[in-house]
Structure formats: structure tokens, C-alpha cells
Motif scaffolding. Structure first.
Motif, PDB file in Angstrom:
ATOM      1  N   LYS A   1      25.368  32.036  43.067  1.00  0.00           N
ATOM      2  CA  LYS A   1      24.350  32.269  44.089  1.00  0.00           C
ATOM      3  C   LYS A   1      23.992  33.750  44.250  1.00  0.00           C
ATOM      4  O   LYS A   1      23.046  34.088  44.959  1.00  0.00           O
ATOM      5  N   ILE A   2      24.760  34.647  43.601  1.00  0.00           N
ATOM      6  CA  ILE A   2      24.471  36.080  43.719  1.00  0.00           C
ATOM      7  C   ILE A   2      23.181  36.391  42.960  1.00  0.00           C
ATOM      8  O   ILE A   2      23.064  36.076  41.768  1.00  0.00           O
ATOM      9  N   PRO A   3      22.187  36.997  43.606  1.00  0.00           N
ATOM     10  CA  PRO A   3      20.916  37.286  42.920  1.00  0.00           C
ATOM     11  C   PRO A   3      21.077  38.347  41.839  1.00  0.00           C
ATOM     12  O   PRO A   3      21.858  39.294  41.979  1.00  0.00           O
ATOM     13  N   LEU A   4      20.349  38.178  40.759  1.00  0.00           N
ATOM     14  CA  LEU A   4      20.394  39.127  39.653  1.00  0.00           C
ATOM     15  C   LEU A   4      19.422  40.269  39.893  1.00  0.00           C
ATOM     16  O   LEU A   4      18.402  40.113  40.573  1.00  0.00           O
TER      17      LEU A   4
ATOM     18  N   GLU B   1      26.011  43.488  40.637  1.00  0.00           N
ATOM     19  CA  GLU B   1      27.168  44.331  40.953  1.00  0.00           C
ATOM     20  C   GLU B   1      27.859  43.787  42.196  1.00  0.00           C
ATOM     21  O   GLU B   1      27.204  43.285  43.112  1.00  0.00           O
ATOM     22  N   LEU B   2      29.182  43.877  42.198  1.00  0.00           N
ATOM     23  CA  LEU B   2      29.953  43.472  43.373  1.00  0.00           C
ATOM     24  C   LEU B   2      31.267  44.239  43.388  1.00  0.00           C
ATOM     25  O   LEU B   2      31.694  44.795  42.382  1.00  0.00           O
ATOM     26  N   GLU B   3      31.900  44.259  44.555  1.00  0.00           N
ATOM     27  CA  GLU B   3      33.201  44.901  44.717  1.00  0.00           C
ATOM     28  C   GLU B   3      34.272  43.908  44.267  1.00  0.00           C
ATOM     29  O   GLU B   3      34.548  42.920  44.952  1.00  0.00           O
ATOM     30  N   LEU B   4      34.858  44.166  43.094  1.00  0.00           N
ATOM     31  CA  LEU B   4      35.768  43.209  42.483  1.00  0.00           C
ATOM     32  C   LEU B   4      37.003  42.960  43.339  1.00  0.00           C
ATOM     33  O   LEU B   4      37.447  41.820  43.499  1.00  0.00           O
ATOM     34  N   LYS B   5      37.571  44.030  43.893  1.00  0.00           N
ATOM     35  CA  LYS B   5      38.792  43.869  44.706  1.00  0.00           C
ATOM     36  C   LYS B   5      38.527  42.970  45.908  1.00  0.00           C
ATOM     37  O   LYS B   5      39.335  42.100  46.244  1.00  0.00           O
ATOM     38  N   GLU B   6      37.373  43.145  46.562  1.00  0.00           N
ATOM     39  CA  GLU B   6      37.043  42.322  47.726  1.00  0.00           C
ATOM     40  C   GLU B   6      36.791  40.878  47.304  1.00  0.00           C
ATOM     41  O   GLU B   6      37.191  39.943  48.008  1.00  0.00           O
ATOM     42  N   LEU B   7      36.132  40.681  46.160  1.00  0.00           N
ATOM     43  CA  LEU B   7      35.898  39.325  45.670  1.00  0.00           C
ATOM     44  C   LEU B   7      37.230  38.605  45.421  1.00  0.00           C
ATOM     45  O   LEU B   7      37.403  37.443  45.826  1.00  0.00           O
ATOM     46  N   CYS B   8      38.161  39.293  44.770  1.00  0.00           N
ATOM     47  CA  CYS B   8      39.476  38.700  44.505  1.00  0.00           C
ATOM     48  C   CYS B   8      40.227  38.425  45.804  1.00  0.00           C
ATOM     49  O   CYS B   8      40.943  37.430  45.918  1.00  0.00           O
ATOM     50  N   ALA B   9      40.044  39.310  46.788  1.00  0.00           N
ATOM     51  CA  ALA B   9      40.704  39.115  48.080  1.00  0.00           C
ATOM     52  C   ALA B   9      40.147  37.896  48.818  1.00  0.00           C
ATOM     53  O   ALA B   9      40.887  37.156  49.469  1.00  0.00           O
ATOM     54  N   LEU B  10      38.840  37.679  48.709  1.00  0.00           N
ATOM     55  CA  LEU B  10      38.244  36.487  49.314  1.00  0.00           C
ATOM     56  C   LEU B  10      38.823  35.226  48.677  1.00  0.00           C
ATOM     57  O   LEU B  10      39.135  34.248  49.369  1.00  0.00           O
ATOM     58  N   TYR B  11      38.959  35.267  47.351  1.00  0.00           N
ATOM     59  CA  TYR B  11      39.505  34.114  46.624  1.00  0.00           C
ATOM     60  C   TYR B  11      40.960  33.838  47.026  1.00  0.00           C
ATOM     61  O   TYR B  11      41.314  32.707  47.372  1.00  0.00           O
ATOM     62  N   THR B  12      41.797  34.881  46.990  1.00  0.00           N
ATOM     63  CA  THR B  12      43.215  34.666  47.297  1.00  0.00           C
ATOM     64  C   THR B  12      43.432  34.336  48.775  1.00  0.00           C
ATOM     65  O   THR B  12      44.366  33.616  49.112  1.00  0.00           O
ATOM     66  N   THR B  13      42.575  34.852  49.650  1.00  0.00           N
ATOM     67  CA  THR B  13      42.673  34.483  51.060  1.00  0.00           C
ATOM     68  C   THR B  13      42.452  32.990  51.235  1.00  0.00           C
ATOM     69  O   THR B  13      43.187  32.314  51.967  1.00  0.00           O
ATOM     70  N   ASP B  14      41.446  32.446  50.555  1.00  0.00           N
ATOM     71  CA  ASP B  14      41.176  31.007  50.641  1.00  0.00           C
ATOM     72  C   ASP B  14      42.309  30.191  50.030  1.00  0.00           C
ATOM     73  O   ASP B  14      42.665  29.122  50.547  1.00  0.00           O
TER      74      ASP B  14
END
Length: 333
Positions: free
Chosen positions: A166-169, A176-189
Motif C-alpha cells: 500500500k506504500i505509494p511509489l 523510502e521508509l525507516e527500516l528500523k521502525e518498520l521492523c519494530a512495527l512488525y515485531t511489536t505485532d
């Protein structure tokens, strides 16, 4: 008159301190052990206390101490307390297996009454409580039990995939995205569903309660840095300084989250093959089995084990994931 008396007392105290430290700092010399020369008062912790290096770098420097040669260990001083840094894998293996009953208690400590969730989880518990909790928790983490949890993790992975799609190109068909925050969202869930049995929906609500509390736990501050230095190097002062590993706010959040879930799942009998099932089973087992010194698997003891998963699970995993991807990106193709 009073000035002379005060000066004499100060000189006497300095002299006594000098004699005390001199005697303490010759401990490894008296025992014929190669040691790193300490600095008065702080021992070998100077660079760490001055925040000049991380603890891992400090330990690496001591480990590679030139004078140690091929010795199996090297002596160090934690302030004025003698300690050993082991260098021989076989010796480390022996201590962690055959001689483990003599080394089961960690040096670190926290306030048992003022910091209930930290002091009652496996990381801080002392024997015989540590052995009892570990022996009862270990059978629940077999490969079969872990496989049963996999569908919960897989579901979060599908949510991650949906989020990325869903992230627009941008103009060159990339994003572009903040990889650490993306991984944190995943592991939090993942931690929320596996350990707490709830849907945190961090991808939809990145500032939701679980993610917000996760950030707060690992938020760096001078007080936080001081707390962990006291925990690891002056643990006997923790009850007197009022410092907490799990803050009052985090304690209330974890209690208010865990206790209703435990009660509801006990009443409904629903099985999700998650940590809640394990804790309920542990609680029911303890009702029919005798416990040492009246140690009961209920209340904060159960919440504390979930708190350990919450604090130790998502941050370390998200950091590892982001570092692994970054290293892969920087590897020549």
C-alpha cells in the motif's frame, strides 16, 4: 581547633580509603592471576562510566588484553570488587553446564518490592525461585509448542506484506521508509499476538498503545543509562536509590493489559497456542503442586514473564532484522 580536627579526620579517611583500595586492588596479584590494572574507585569501568564506549567494546578490549596471552581468564575490577572475564570456550561451557548450580544467580539485581515486574521475571529472579520458574516454563517451549505459534507469526507477516504493497511509489517506481521502525512495527505485532494474545495492529496504528510503550521502554535518557549501570555494576544499591527497570507507567500498562486477558481466557477456555495459554497452564499446575517457600504462580509473577517477552523480544529482533538487511544491501552483488 575545629578546622584542625576536621582536617585530621579527612586525612584519616583518605588514608583508610587508600589502604582499603590498595588491599582490594591486589586481590588478583595475591592469587597469581593476570589482571587489567584498575583505576582507583572505578576499577576497570572508567570508559563505560564516562560513556566513552559501549559495554561490548569495553569487554572486547579486556578480552584482547595483551598480557593475558593464552590464559583462560583475565582479572578485572568492578569498582573495588574482583571479577573474572572468561576467555576459554571450554571453561565457559563447563560453568554453564556442569558447574552451573554454583553460578546460577546473576550479579545484577533490582528492587523486589518497588520494581515487581522486573524482579519477578527469569532475568532477575534468584534461586530457588529462578530454578522453579525456569523448570516449569521450559517444557512449554519445545519445538512442537513453537510450531503451534507459527500461524500467529505468519498472520503478522501477511499484514506486513499488505502494508508494504500500500506504500505509494515515487517517480522512479521506488519508495523510502525507516527500516528500523518498520521492523519494530512488525515485531511489536508479533509479540502482542504471541505473548499477549491480542491484535496490536501497529501497521494501521503506528502510535498505538503497544508501540508507544515499546518506544518508551527503550527511550534513552541520562536517568535510564544511570539505572542500567547501577543494575549491572552496583546492584545492591537498587532498593535504596528508587531506580526501576520497568517504570511505574509500564508496570501499570502491562498489568492492565495482561490481567484482563488472563481472566477472560480462563473463563472462555479458548486456546490460541500462545504465551497466555502457557501461563494459564502454569498457573493451574501450581495449584496442584507444592511450591518452594510459598512462591505462587499468579498475579505479578505471571505478568512479569510476559513483560520479559515484551521488553526483550521486539527490540532485539527488530534491530537484528534491520542490521541484517542493511548488511545484505551493502554486500557486493
Amino acid at each position: 581547633m575545629w578546622f584542625e580536627i576536621t582536617l585530621a579526620l579527612l586525612l584519616l579517611l583518605v588514608a583508610l580509603l587508600y589502604v582499603h583500595l590498595t588491599f582490594r586492588y591486589r586481590y588478583w596479584l595475591r592469587h597469581g592471576v593476570v589482571y587489567v590494572k584498575p583505576t582507583p574507585i572505578v576499577g576497570n569501568l572508567g570508559p563505560l562510566l564516562r560513556m566513552q564506549c559501549a559495554s561490548a567494546h569495553m569487554m572486547q578490549t579486556i578480552y584482547n588484553y595483551p598480557a593475558a596471552g593464552d590464559k583462560p581468564f583475565v582479572g578485572i575490577y568492578i569498582f573495588d570488587r574482583p571479577a573474572l572475564l572468561l576467555r576459554d570456550p571450554e571453561l565457559i561451557k563447563r560453568i554453564l553446564s556442569k558447574d552451573f548450580p554454583k553460578f546460577s544467580n546473576r550479579f545484577l539485581n533490582t528492587d523486589y518490592y518497588g520494581d515487581p515486574l522486573a524482579s519477578r521475571n527469569l532475568f532477575f529472579l534468584k534461586n530457588p525461585f529462578w530454578k522453579e520458574v525456569r523448570s516449569k516454563l521450559t517444557p512449554f517451549f519445545t519445538s512442537w509448542k513453537m510450531k503451534q505459534m507459527f500461524p500467529l507469526v505468519e498472520e503478522v507477516g501477511l499484514n506486513l506484506n499488505e502494508y508494504l504493497l500500500k506504500i505509494p511509489l515515487n517517480n522512479n517506481n521506488s519508495f523510502e521508509l525507516e527500516l528500523k521502525e518498520l521492523c519494530a512495527l512488525y515485531t511489536t505485532d508479533v509479540i502482542a499476538t504471541v505473548a499477549f494474545g491480542i491484535q496490536a495492529n501497529s501497521f494501521k496504528y503506528p502510535n498505538g498503545e503497544f508501540r508507544r510503550n515499546g518506544r518508551e521502554i527503550f527511550h534513552f535518557s541520562t536517568k535510564r543509562a544511570l539505572t542500567f549501570r547501577v543494575v549491572f555494576f552496583l546492584p545492591y544499591l537498587m532498593p535504596y536509590l528508587g531506580l526501576k527497570v520497568v517504570s511505574t507507567e509500564q508496570t501499570e500498562f502491562l498489568r492492565s493489559t495482561m490481567n484482563p486477558i488472563l481472566e477472560e481466557r480462563e473463563k472462555s477456555g479458548i486456546k490460541r497456542h500462545d504465551l497466555i495459554d502457557i501461563l494459564i497452564e502454569l498457573k493451574n499446575q501450581s495449584k496442584t503442586q507444592s511450591s518452594q517457600d510459598g512462591f505462587k504462580f499468579e498475579g505479578d509473577v505471571l505478568v512479569a514473564q510476559a513483560a520479559l517477552f515484551f521488553t526483550a523480544g521486539f527490540e532485539s529482533t527488530s534491530a537484528t532484522m534491520s542490521f541484517a538487511y542493511t548488511n545484505w544491501q551493502n554486500t557486493p552483488k
